[in-house]
Motif scaffolding. Structure first.
Motif, PDB file in Angstrom:
ATOM      1  N   MET A  45       1.021  -1.126  -0.050  1.00  0.00           N
ATOM      2  CA  MET A  45      -0.067   0.041  -0.173  1.00  0.00           C
ATOM      3  C   MET A  45       0.767   1.414  -0.017  1.00  0.00           C
ATOM      4  N   VAL A  46       2.075   1.188   0.928  1.00  0.00           N
ATOM      5  CA  VAL A  46       2.681   2.404   1.055  1.00  0.00           C
ATOM      6  C   VAL A  46       3.379   2.606  -0.289  1.00  0.00           C
ATOM      7  N   TYR A  47       4.024   1.566  -0.886  1.00  0.00           N
ATOM      8  CA  TYR A  47       4.848   1.567  -2.278  1.00  0.00           C
ATOM      9  C   TYR A  47       4.122   2.062  -3.396  1.00  0.00           C
ATOM     10  N   PHE A 113      11.878  -6.925  -0.222  1.00  0.00           N
ATOM     11  CA  PHE A 113      11.747  -6.063  -1.685  1.00  0.00           C
ATOM     12  C   PHE A 113      11.045  -4.736  -1.633  1.00  0.00           C
ATOM     13  N   LEU A 114       9.666  -4.871  -0.982  1.00  0.00           N
ATOM     14  CA  LEU A 114       8.926  -3.689  -1.050  1.00  0.00           C
ATOM     15  C   LEU A 114       9.375  -2.867  -0.066  1.00  0.00           C
ATOM     16  N   TRP A 115       9.764  -2.944   0.973  1.00  0.00           N
ATOM     17  CA  TRP A 115      10.327  -2.027   1.978  1.00  0.00           C
ATOM     18  C   TRP A 115      11.879  -1.418   1.585  1.00  0.00           C
ATOM     19  N   ILE A 118      10.600   1.286  -0.813  1.00  0.00           N
ATOM     20  CA  ILE A 118      10.080   2.404  -0.113  1.00  0.00           C
ATOM     21  C   ILE A 118      11.255   3.173   0.631  1.00  0.00           C
ATOM     22  N   PHE A 119      12.101   2.674   1.370  1.00  0.00           N
ATOM     23  CA  PHE A 119      13.288   3.121   2.051  1.00  0.00           C
ATOM     24  C   PHE A 119      14.252   3.680   0.801  1.00  0.00           C
ATOM     25  N   ARG A 123      14.145  10.509   0.590  1.00  0.00           N
ATOM     26  CA  ARG A 123      14.242  11.720   0.351  1.00  0.00           C
ATOM     27  C   ARG A 123      12.962  12.447  -0.250  1.00  0.00           C
ATOM     28  N   PHE A 124      12.173  11.568  -0.905  1.00  0.00           N
ATOM     29  CA  PHE A 124      10.698  12.181  -1.413  1.00  0.00           C
ATOM     30  C   PHE A 124      10.047  12.137  -0.116  1.00  0.00           C
ATOM     31  N   LEU A 125       9.995  10.873   0.463  1.00  0.00           N
ATOM     32  CA  LEU A 125       9.153  10.775   1.792  1.00  0.00           C
ATOM     33  C   LEU A 125       9.639  11.923   2.998  1.00  0.00           C
ATOM     34  N   ARG A 126      10.751  12.154   3.100  1.00  0.00           N
ATOM     35  CA  ARG A 126      11.274  13.466   4.037  1.00  0.00           C
ATOM     36  C   ARG A 126      10.490  14.700   3.353  1.00  0.00           C
TER      37      ARG A 126
END
Length: 197
Positions: A45-47, A113-115, A118-119, A123-126
């Protein structure tokens, strides 16, 4: 000729084996499997959310308009690929030592793989987090309301798989609400003046 006694005995053996397997799952693997599977769904979902925000909105250009090189660094891809590979190998070795079924390897591999993906977008998430903190409280209220409505609609969809009458009630309620809304939102007085002018 049918051998009903043998079929009955095999059915009882199958039932006892299924109960033993269920007991084993709930006793030994339940917490680990549920954690990995839940993290996998949450990661998916987050991805998807990050992908939609990056590809179908103007947020990346807004966040990184002065420094596109920070957003599109290629050195970090090698680091994250190596980290993903190392973590996957480590988990596979642990699962092999524990004699886990091959499906466990797939669950763990997909979650890792998914996490990692995401990590990789930290930079985008921050920048998104800073952007959201700069907004007013009403934007958070709208976001929370959208989230609650989305969860409610998803729960109704899931419930409708078991009980099809839910669709009847939903269409009935929507029909009444739409009729009332149209009754009070249409400028009826203007129409009569235009017709009988």
């Amino acid at each position: 000729m049918s051998d009903y006694e043998a079929a009955k005995t095999q059915s009882e053996n199958f039932r006892s084996l299924a109960l033993e397997g269920l007991h084993y799952f709930q006793t030994y693997d339940w917490f680990r499997l549920m954690t990995v599977i839940s993290l996998g769904y949450l990661g998916w979902m987050v991805y998807l959310m990050v992908h939609v925000l990056q590809e179908y909105t103007s947020l990346p250009r807004k966040f990184f308009q002065n420094d596109q090189s920070v957003y599109l660094q290629t050195n970090t891809k090698k680091i994250y690929f190596s980290g993903c590979l190392l973590m996957g190998l480590l988990v596979c070795v642990i699962l092999l030592v524990e004699h886990s079924p091959p499906l466990y390897h797939a669950y763990f591999a997909m979650t890792i793989f998914l996490w990692v993906r995401i990590f990789r977008e930290y930079r985008f998430l921050r920048a998104l987090w800073r952007y959201m903190l700069g907004k007013e409280l009403r934007h958070f209220a709208k976001l929370l309301a959208s989230f609650i409505v989305s969860v409610f609609v998803l729960e109704i969809l899931v419930k409708s798989f078991m009980d099809r009458k839910i669709y009847t009630w939903i269409f009935l309620i929507i029909g009444v609400i739409a009729s009332v809304y149209l009754l009070y939102s249409m400028p009826w007085g203007w129409d009569y003046q235009f017709l009988y002018g």
